[in-house]
Write a protein that holds these residues in place. Structure first.
Motif, short mmCIF file in Angstrom:
data_model
loop_
_atom_site.label_atom_id
_atom_site.label_comp_id
_atom_site.label_asym_id
_atom_site.label_seq_id
_atom_site.Cartn_x
_atom_site.Cartn_y
_atom_site.Cartn_z
N VAL A 334 0.96 -1.47 0.06
CA VAL A 334 -0.12 0.00 0.02
C VAL A 334 0.70 1.02 -0.04
O VAL A 334 0.68 1.97 -0.72
CB VAL A 334 -1.09 -0.08 1.16
N VAL A 335 1.90 1.14 1.02
CA VAL A 335 2.61 2.46 0.98
C VAL A 335 3.48 2.56 -0.36
O VAL A 335 3.85 3.78 -0.87
CB VAL A 335 3.78 2.25 2.15
N LEU A 339 3.56 5.85 -2.94
CA LEU A 339 4.74 6.68 -3.24
C LEU A 339 4.73 6.64 -4.86
O LEU A 339 5.36 7.64 -5.43
CB LEU A 339 5.72 6.18 -2.53
N GLN A 340 4.66 5.46 -5.49
CA GLN A 340 4.68 5.47 -6.82
C GLN A 340 3.72 6.48 -7.64
O GLN A 340 4.20 6.84 -8.71
CB GLN A 340 4.73 3.95 -7.33
N ARG A 345 2.86 11.63 -10.23
CA ARG A 345 2.19 12.66 -10.63
C ARG A 345 3.39 14.04 -10.64
O ARG A 345 3.06 14.71 -11.28
CB ARG A 345 1.04 12.92 -9.38
N LEU A 346 4.34 13.73 -9.69
CA LEU A 346 5.23 14.83 -9.51
C LEU A 346 6.25 15.12 -10.84
O LEU A 346 6.38 16.09 -11.33
CB LEU A 346 6.29 14.48 -8.35
N ARG A 406 4.48 -2.05 -19.63
CA ARG A 406 6.02 -1.89 -19.34
C ARG A 406 6.67 -1.10 -18.57
O ARG A 406 7.70 -0.81 -18.56
CB ARG A 406 6.72 -2.05 -20.82
N GLY A 407 5.98 -0.34 -17.48
CA GLY A 407 6.12 0.52 -16.68
C GLY A 407 7.03 -0.26 -15.51
O GLY A 407 7.36 -1.38 -15.38
N ARG A 408 7.81 0.82 -14.83
CA ARG A 408 8.86 0.14 -13.78
C ARG A 408 7.93 -0.59 -12.61
O ARG A 408 8.37 -1.41 -12.12
CB ARG A 408 9.36 1.46 -13.15
N ASP A 409 6.84 0.06 -12.41
CA ASP A 409 5.92 -0.57 -11.52
C ASP A 409 5.79 -2.09 -11.75
O ASP A 409 5.64 -3.05 -10.74
CB ASP A 409 4.57 0.06 -11.19
N THR A 410 5.47 -2.50 -12.87
CA THR A 410 5.21 -3.78 -13.42
C THR A 410 6.43 -4.51 -13.31
O THR A 410 6.38 -5.91 -13.22
CB THR A 410 4.36 -3.74 -15.04
#
Length: 696
Positions: A334-335, A339-340, A345-346, A406-410
């Protein structure tokens, strides 16, 4: 035989004593470190007395965990699935507080906050000690994980485990062929480096073959998994669709709809499904005819003790160490998502969709809770010697919808899935029968900015404009087809028609507009049966050209009284599917040579919408425009969403021996063939894992 039984009993007693000793030492260390936690009287005690007090406290905590915790979990059952970060710690801390209260003369004392910390650390240490001892003993290791399987099956009397190979089908939901191919290659900037998914890469290199298969037009889990498990996805035109005769909106991941789709498939084929013979279905939309079905939406409303969807959660969370470990991971996930999302957004990343509200918890449910429970259930099935297991891990699909394929999260999710595959492979090496591990996906995902974000209006707005109807000025969010959200609702027994749920029925004379990824469906309730092109033109003369000429739309499918099914595209392009006659530019040309057959098949479905809409495709990037709020989408034609994969052992016959694999129904026939091959495989006398891979 009797001597072996005594040895097993002695080993069990020894393991209990060792775990008790580890817990006692942990409690002593925590009492020395934490100022608000004591194990002695105010006047002081000898070291021996303190050690005895710690032993009593650890023993009481262990007994309460073994006896009371399962009752608490059964009473609350799936509540921990979405509030693990608070509830599991609170319950575990309460048990420790109670255990300290049982120590004679009040020597054990702590405050509630410290009790939570002490309980979590003690659960982790005892779990680590128990696992270490069990791994060193093959029999104990099997017994520890086998108890996570359905206990009812084992209580009925264990059969003689067959020596023929069993098969595990592990579905990595939404993971396309191209993404997997890149994930098993060394990184481009470090050719000698480790690939993103090293365990799967080792399988591809040494023991398995990677095969691409092409999905149907409806490239989504409902259509693909129904056909894979039950042999047909006839009349499943999309993830959600409107049925005029009943006024009902069918949604593939709604429990009642999933049950009805499974009933229709069984009636159509006359067969209960792929897993009917000693099979288990874990974490799926459909059961496949398995006698053992846990975390399966189509049977989630059943009240049978071993069939209801939540039974698998109880089996997993009845172990307080499992609950604590998953709670920590859930909270961390969750955290991580918060943060991601903030970082995205930033940085002003585009495209981007909303990742607030309940989404961080839904993501953690899919990537942690559901993953842990499904993997544990599969391990139990393997170590119990079940013949066929089909399990779905939805983590990648859920995250890719919001972060892109293909994002960093995936990439983080793919690493976690690789570890899950490695764990299952290692457990299969210790199984009582040989196993063949097959990995597959139900579809891929295509990137792209959502239709509404790109063009400033939804598909429903565009339809209403074309019909000359007023358009609401209020911003509306499209329903999302992500499986994890509805799975979580079913897990919590939330009503299907409660707040936040999609509507069951649609009332009113206006057009019904639904989105399924980049596939849109438009129906006119006031026109009985399939609305013909001529009737639509008569009632709404501007609609079809408004849609077909919009830059975000690739083509339309509708039925003509004169020419049968026709496909309309921009600039007057038209293709008549019955004859193949093309006027102007072929609307299906950008979607590949298989597109015409896929669209023609859907055109024959009784519940195909009056107008089927497929978004535009960027041939250079493979990007599409979802009619839902997703930047990684699937459900229609275009890009990588239509290219799924099969990763099968070399011991099995090639899946594409008759040519390209096209459609989920053909995949079902391949899996059936492999199960028949397993039945006739040479018998062996010792457990082995024929698809062994070097796993670190």
């Amino acid at each position: 035989m009797r001597m072996a039984a005594w040895r097993r009993a002695g080993g069990a007693v020894l393991r209990v004593l060792v775990v008790w000793a580890v817990s006692t030492l942990t409690m002593l260390v925590l009492a020395g470190v934490l100022p608000d936690f004591r194990l002695q009287s105010p006047d002081g005690d000898t070291a021996t007395r303190i050690a005895v007090t710690a032993a009593l406290g650890a023993g009481a905590f262990g007994l309460l965990g073994a006896l009371v915790w399962p009752l608490l979990v059964r009473a609350l059952l799936l509540v921990p699935a979405l509030v693990l970060g608070l509830l599991v710690f609170f319950l575990n801390g309460s048990l420790l507080w109670l255990a300290l209260g049982l120590i004679p003369e009040g020597r054990g004392e702590t405050d509630p906050q410290t009790a939570v910390v002490v309980a979590a650390v003690m659960s982790a240490s005892s779990s680590a000690a128990s696992t270490f001892l069990a791994v060193r003993d093959d029999g104990a290791y099997r017994r520890r994980l086998a108890r996570l399987a359905d206990r009812r099956w084992r209580r009925t009397g264990r059969r003689v485990v067959p020596t023929a190979p069993g098969t595990v089908f592990l579905q990595l939901d939404g993971l396309g062929h191209d993404v997997l191919r890149d994930a098993i290659r060394p990184p481009a900037d470090r050719p000698d480096g480790e690939p993103l998914m090293p365990a799967v890469a080792a399988m591809c290199r040494d023991t398995h073959r990677l095969t691409q298969w092409h999905t149907d037009w409806s490239s989504q889990t409902g259509a693909s998994q129904l056909a894979i498990l039950h042999g047909t996805n006839e009349d499943v035109p999309a993830f959600r669709w409107y049925e005029k005769e009943t006024g009902e909106v069918m949604v593939s991941n709604r429990p009642s709809s999933a049950a009805e789709l499974q009933r229709r498939a069984v009636a159509r084929t006359g067969d209960p499904g792929l897993l009917a013979r000693d099979g288990a279905s874990r974490g799926n939309l459909f059961s496949g005819g398995a006698a053992q079905a846990a975390l399966v939406l189509s049977v989630s409303a059943r009240r049978g003790r071993h069939n209801r969807s939540r039974a698998g959660y109880f089996a997993y969370f009845s172990d307080p160490a499992n609950a604590t470990r998953t709670a920590v991971s859930f909270t961390a996930e969750v955290v991580r998502e918060i943060l991601q999302g903030l970082r995205s957004r930033l940085r002003g990343e585009r495209p981007r969709v909303s990742r607030g509200g309940l989404y961080p918890f839904i993501r953690a449910f899919a990537t942690v809770v559901e993953r842990d429970v499904v993997v544990a259930a599969v391990l139990g099935d393997i170590l119990s010697g079940r013949t066929a297991v089909y399990a779905d891990l939805v983590a990648y699909d859920e995250v890719a919808h919001h972060s892109g394929p293909r994002g960093r999260d995936t990439h983080q999710v793919l690493r976690q899935l690789d570890r899950a595959v490695a764990l299952i492979a290692q457990a299969a090496e210790r199984a009582p029968r040989p196993y063949r591990l097959v990995l597959l996906s139900d579809h891929g995902q295509s990137p792209g900015e959502p239709f509404a974000a790109r063009y400033g209006l939804t598909l429903e707005d565009l339809v209403r404009v074309g019909c000359g109807l007023p358009v609401s000025r209020r911003a509306r969010r499209s329903a999302t087809g992500a499986e994890a959200r509805t799975t979580a609702r079913a897990a919590l027994h939330r009503p299907e028609d409660g707040p936040g749920a999609e509507p069951h029925h649609v009332t009113g004379p206006g057009p019904v507009v639904l989105g399924s990824g980049n596939l849109g469906l438009i129906s006119f309730p006031g026109i009985p049966g399939r609305a013909a092109r001529e009737e639509i033109d008569r009632r709404h003369p501007a609609l079809l050209r408004t849609l077909a000429d919009h830059p975000g739309i690739g083509f339309l499918l509708l039925h003509s009284e004169t020419h049968g099914p026709v496909v309309l595209g921009p600039d007057g392009g038209e293709r008549r599917l019955d004859t193949g006659e093309i006027t102007g530019k072929d609307p299906l040309a950008p979607y590949g040579p298989l597109a015409a057959d896929a669209v023609r098949r859907t055109a024959g479905f009784p519940h195909a919408a009056d107008i089927m809409v497929n978004s535009a495709l960027d041939p250079a990037t493979g990007a599409v425009h979802a009619f839902e709020e997703q930047i990684g989408s699937h459900g229609g034609l275009g890009g990588e969403q239509s290219r799924a994969f099969l990763l099968s052992p070399l011991l099995l016959s090639p899946p594409d021996e008759g040519g390209e694999l096209v459609g989920a129904e053909q995949v079902h026939r391949v899996l059936r063939r492999w199960l028949r091959e397993a039945e006739t495989a040479p018998a062996v006398t010792a457990p082995f894992f024929p698809d062994r891979v070097p796993l670190r």
